[in-house]
Design a protein around this motif. Structure first.
Motif: not given
Ligand code: SAH
Length: 520
Positions: A429-430, A433, A436-437
């Motif tokens: 997940q990290d 993320d 996406r960031a």
């Protein structure tokens, strides 16, 4: 686990932040540990190196929020040691540089617990180096001091003699000083250090978040405030700080400091990850493919019998996964490399040929162009394919260019499906993320499946990667990226990991020059 003999405690320096900067000895101790007591500043990735089932204890040590007091830490080390366990005390940097390692070793000695110190790369020297500041430099700095900034330099009872240190050595390195930059600078200037002395801050050295701020002794506190520099950071004062812009890692190598997404399967990622790390990049590993076996035992038995009987003129391998899975399946079916005696072997790409070589099979043909159309041409060169039987072990859902081309040339193609390059069920997940960031500088694709599956993992949309440099291992992969709306910036001319690295280097290098031109 209790034993009558005491265990052993290793005080291990974990280095300044990059998990690759622990020593070989430190890693060896960690891999044998039964208990690991770790500090906040020790890189947490290293905890994955402890054996499964090891007891992991967070000793905390954030300035304000102690998970354990020093007393409790000492007690825990002694108790586990007396219980006969192998204990690793994992500390940031070097254990004896402002790490209270000396106190821990003394407490252990007093309690009769054997203990060893495994030194580490201290942030005071290694962190600075990573930030582009050499702690000494010929004709610029011949001495240095490492000082704690934790003490209040304005209080008379301070143990640090700022006035005497101010001019005593060429390079001053202050740890734990970000909260008191103004007082420290003032004390040094009052002690006679020139206010115009170059100064620099290195924040989160050796991590993907590393940042450097340069100023002078007079202006460094203000610069830090403006840039929002926070702990952990190193303050360096002296002429060496003026070398930072020249020795900034990003200036020395195109990949340095870049966050690069690696989409290969976990089993295959390591070559690329190592290559990236060695050039100063920060690999973010998001395995976009997982190899799911799709072996039909009956088909394998039939193909094995035909192969042994010498029925195939050619066996064509299109990927390293194909080689591994097929040879495993062959072994399951009771056969070995001798089954290939009557066939010629074609490998697409030198990586595939290498995988075959690992099994003692030398490919007869390795087409220079590893794309389907070119392969058919190469296979035609040694002779007519009319009526010739070709065995093609491959992935489910692979492109049809190759079998279609072979059939058009008159060959009788036996396709045997071995595996599916599926998207992983539980992606990290990290990393998702971070994508996406927009925190990814470059992305690498080593096959069409990695592109397609990454799109699936991102909910069908590759647009979060538009700002990143897109590097593909070859034209087919590049085409897949294009078809999913991502324009490749770099396509490897040699379809290998080294080829991909070169393409990436060149693209980032020219990208940097282009950006520099824009600024001018
Ligand atoms: N034993 C450690 C130092 C512990 S004191 C060593 O040898 O490095 C903690 C201080 O070290 C922090 O406040 C900061 O000043 C410095 N430090 C540790 N890791 C750092 C890093 N990655 N980047 C910048 N400073 C760091």
């Amino acid at each position: 686990m209790t034993g009558s003999a005491p265990g052993h405690v290793w005080l291990v320096g974990a280095g300044p932040g990059d998990p690759g900067l622990i020593t070989v000895a430190g890693l060896t101790a960690l891999r044998r540990a039964e208990v690991v007591l770790y500090d906040r500043l020790a890189p947490h990735e290293l905890l994955a190196e402890a054996p499964e089932g090891a007891l992991l204890l967070d000793a905390g040590k954030a300035a304000d929020n102690h998970a354990m007091t020093q007393e409790q830490i000492n007690t825990a080390l002694i108790e586990h040691g007396l219980a006969g366990q192998r204990v690793v005390r994992l500390k940031g940097g070097d254990p004896y540089v402002f790490g209270r390692g000396g106190e821990e070793a003394m407490a252990l000695a007093e309690a009769g617990v054997p203990c060893s110190v495994i030194p580490g790369v201290t942030s005071a020297i290694g962190g600075l180096a990573a930030g582009g500041v050499p702690v000494t430099h010929r004709a610029v700095a011949t001495s240095f001091a490492v000082i704690t900034g934790h003490e209040d330099p304005t209080k008379p009872e301070t143990q640090v003699d700022w006035a005497r240190l101010a001019t005593a050595v060429d390079t001053l390195v202050v740890l734990m000083g970000v909260g008191r930059l103004e007082e420290i600078a003032r004390a040094l200037i009052a002690g006679g250090r020139d206010a115009s002395t170059p100064a620099a801050l290195v924040e989160q050295a050796t991590t993907p978040k590393q940042r450097t701020v340069t100023a002078t002794l007079a202006t460094i506190a203000e610069a830090a405030q403006r840039e929002g520099v926070r702990a952990p950071a190193l303050l360096v004062v002296g002429q060496v700080a003026a070398l930072q812009p020249m020795l900034d890692p990003r200036r020395l190598a195109p990949l340095a400091g870049k966050r690069v997404l690696v989409t290969r399967s976990r089993a295959q990622a390591s070559t690329l990850v190592d290559a990236l790390r060695l050039e100063g990049a920060y690999p973010l590993v998001l395995p976009a493919i997982e190899i799911e076996h799709r072996i039909d035992a009956k088909a394998i038995d039939r193909v094995t019998a035909d192969l042994r009987a010498g029925a195939y003129r050619w066996v064509v391998f299109t990927s390293t996964n194909g080689v591994e899975v097929f040879l495993d399946a062959l072994q399951e079916a009771g056969a070995d490399a001798r089954a290939f005696a009557g066939a010629r072997i074609c490998a697409l790409g030198i990586a595939t040929a290498g995988a075959l070589a690992d099994h003692g099979l030398i490919a007869d043909l390795v087409p220079t162009e590893a794309v389907g159309e070119a392969v058919v041409t190469s296979l035609l060169a040694p002779g007519d394919l009319n009526g010739v039987r070709v065995l093609l072990p491959r992935a489910e859902g692979a492109r049809d260019v190759l079998p279609d081309g072979l059939r058009t040339a008159g060959a009788e193609v036996d396709e045997v499906t071995l595996y599916l390059a599926a998207a992983p069920a539980e992606p990290p997940q990290d990393v998702l993320d971070a994508i996406r960031a927009g925190e990814v500088d470059a992305v690498t694709f080593t096959s069409s499946s990695t592109v397609k599956n990454l799109a699936t993992l991102l909910g069908g949309d590759l647009s979060p990667l538009r700002g990143a440099v897109v590097a593909c291992i070859g034209p087919v992969t590049a085409e897949t990226a294009r078809s999913l709306g991502l324009e490749p910036d770099a396509i490897a001319t040699e379809h290998t990991i080294e080829g991909l690295m070169s393409a990436l280097r060149e693209s980032l290098h020219s990208g940097r020059t282009a950006a520099a031109k824009e600024v001018r």
